[in-house]
Design a protein around this motif. Structure first.
Motif, short mmCIF file in Angstrom:
data_model
loop_
_atom_site.label_atom_id
_atom_site.label_comp_id
_atom_site.label_asym_id
_atom_site.label_seq_id
_atom_site.Cartn_x
_atom_site.Cartn_y
_atom_site.Cartn_z
N GLY A 208 13.29 -2.14 9.37
CA GLY A 208 13.78 -1.52 8.10
C GLY A 208 12.58 -0.41 7.75
N PRO A 209 12.62 0.18 6.40
CA PRO A 209 11.66 0.88 5.93
C PRO A 209 10.39 0.18 5.77
N PHE A 210 9.31 1.00 6.10
CA PHE A 210 7.96 0.22 5.73
C PHE A 210 7.41 1.14 4.63
N VAL A 211 7.27 0.90 3.30
CA VAL A 211 6.89 1.57 2.16
C VAL A 211 5.65 1.04 1.69
N MET A 212 4.83 1.88 1.55
CA MET A 212 3.21 1.37 1.05
C MET A 212 2.99 2.42 -0.10
N ASP B 70 0.28 6.80 -5.76
CA ASP B 70 0.78 7.71 -4.43
C ASP B 70 1.85 6.95 -3.61
N LEU B 71 2.56 7.47 -2.91
CA LEU B 71 3.21 7.12 -1.93
C LEU B 71 2.52 7.34 -0.62
N LEU B 72 1.97 6.27 -0.06
CA LEU B 72 1.08 6.31 1.22
C LEU B 72 1.92 6.46 2.46
N VAL B 73 3.08 5.69 2.41
CA VAL B 73 3.55 5.66 3.81
C VAL B 73 5.11 5.31 3.39
N ASP B 74 6.11 6.01 4.12
CA ASP B 74 7.49 5.71 3.88
C ASP B 74 8.13 6.22 5.01
N VAL B 75 8.23 5.03 6.04
CA VAL B 75 8.63 5.44 7.53
C VAL B 75 9.74 4.35 7.65
N SER B 76 10.49 4.64 8.82
CA SER B 76 11.52 3.63 9.34
C SER B 76 10.70 2.90 10.29
N ILE C 157 -0.20 -1.29 -1.06
CA ILE C 157 0.56 -2.23 -1.46
C ILE C 157 2.04 -2.14 -0.65
N VAL C 158 2.28 -2.83 0.25
CA VAL C 158 3.63 -2.64 1.08
C VAL C 158 4.57 -3.33 0.26
N LEU C 159 5.50 -2.72 0.02
CA LEU C 159 6.66 -3.30 -0.59
C LEU C 159 7.85 -3.71 0.34
N VAL C 160 7.81 -4.92 0.66
CA VAL C 160 8.61 -5.50 1.88
C VAL C 160 10.02 -6.05 1.35
N ASP C 161 10.90 -5.62 2.01
CA ASP C 161 12.14 -6.19 1.69
C ASP C 161 12.44 -7.88 1.87
N ARG C 162 12.85 -8.38 0.63
CA ARG C 162 12.78 -9.96 0.77
C ARG C 162 13.75 -10.42 1.89
N ALA C 163 14.76 -9.32 1.98
CA ALA C 163 15.68 -9.95 3.23
C ALA C 163 15.42 -9.81 4.81
N VAL C 164 14.15 -9.31 4.91
CA VAL C 164 13.80 -8.87 6.22
C VAL C 164 12.73 -9.66 6.70
N ARG D 265 -12.53 -3.91 4.72
CA ARG D 265 -11.88 -3.75 3.56
C ARG D 265 -10.64 -4.41 3.73
N ILE D 266 -9.69 -4.56 2.50
CA ILE D 266 -8.45 -5.23 2.50
C ILE D 266 -7.62 -3.93 3.17
N GLN D 267 -6.56 -3.80 4.09
CA GLN D 267 -5.94 -2.70 4.47
C GLN D 267 -4.72 -2.68 3.50
N PHE D 268 -3.97 -3.74 3.21
CA PHE D 268 -2.83 -3.72 2.11
C PHE D 268 -2.32 -5.29 1.89
N LEU D 269 -1.93 -5.47 0.84
CA LEU D 269 -1.17 -6.76 0.37
C LEU D 269 0.24 -6.37 0.42
N THR D 270 1.01 -7.36 0.66
CA THR D 270 2.64 -7.65 0.58
C THR D 270 3.09 -8.00 -0.59
N VAL D 271 3.94 -7.14 -1.11
CA VAL D 271 4.74 -7.65 -2.34
C VAL D 271 6.31 -7.77 -1.93
#
Length: 128
Positions: free
Chosen positions: A40-44, A30-36, A54-61, A5-11
């Motif tokens: 920086g934060p890893f938000v999925m 659903d908020l699947l993951v929200d950890v430091s 879907i991992v919401l990645v900070d554009r600056a990181v 399967r596809i684990q996640f994609l990055t946005v």
């Protein structure tokens, strides 16, 4: 191969909290993951019961090119009901269009990433 399967994609997003609130609060994900993490934060987030996040990645990181916008497709059982619900929340969304593979529309997140909403017609072998 043991890939199943596809684990996640990055946005890429400019503001992870704002993006998280859109996907969770507006789209009902659903908020699947929200950890430091080390960068920086890893938000999925993900649709309820989905196997792919879907991992919401900070554009600056990080060292990746996060300036590019992405497009992905979401499956729905009732695109018209979703359109009505999105509009009720003040989200701009076009009327659904008929295509051979189903009824589709598109919506953008706060960062301009496009996501299609597809109510499949039964044409083809769409994964569920």
């Amino acid at each position: 191969m043991n890939i199943d399967r596809i684990q996640f994609l990055t946005v890429p997003v400019a503001d992870q909290a704002k993006a998280r609130d859109f996907y969770v609060g507006k789209l009902g994900f659903d908020l699947l993951v929200d950890v430091s993490g080390p960068h920086g934060p890893f938000v999925m987030v993900g649709p309820k019961g989905a196997e792919t996040g879907i991992v919401l990645v900070d554009r600056a990181v990080g060292g990746l090119d996060h300036q590019t916008r992405v497009h992905f497709q979401l499956s729905t059982a009732d695109v018209d009901a979703d359109i009505a619900e999105l509009r009720a929340q003040g989200i701009e969304v076009d009327d659904a269009e008929e295509m051979p593979w189903g009824r589709v529309t598109s919506v953008q997140d706060p960062d301009g990433n496009a996501m299609g909403l597809l109510e499949p017609s039964g044409y083809g072998n769409w994964p569920r």
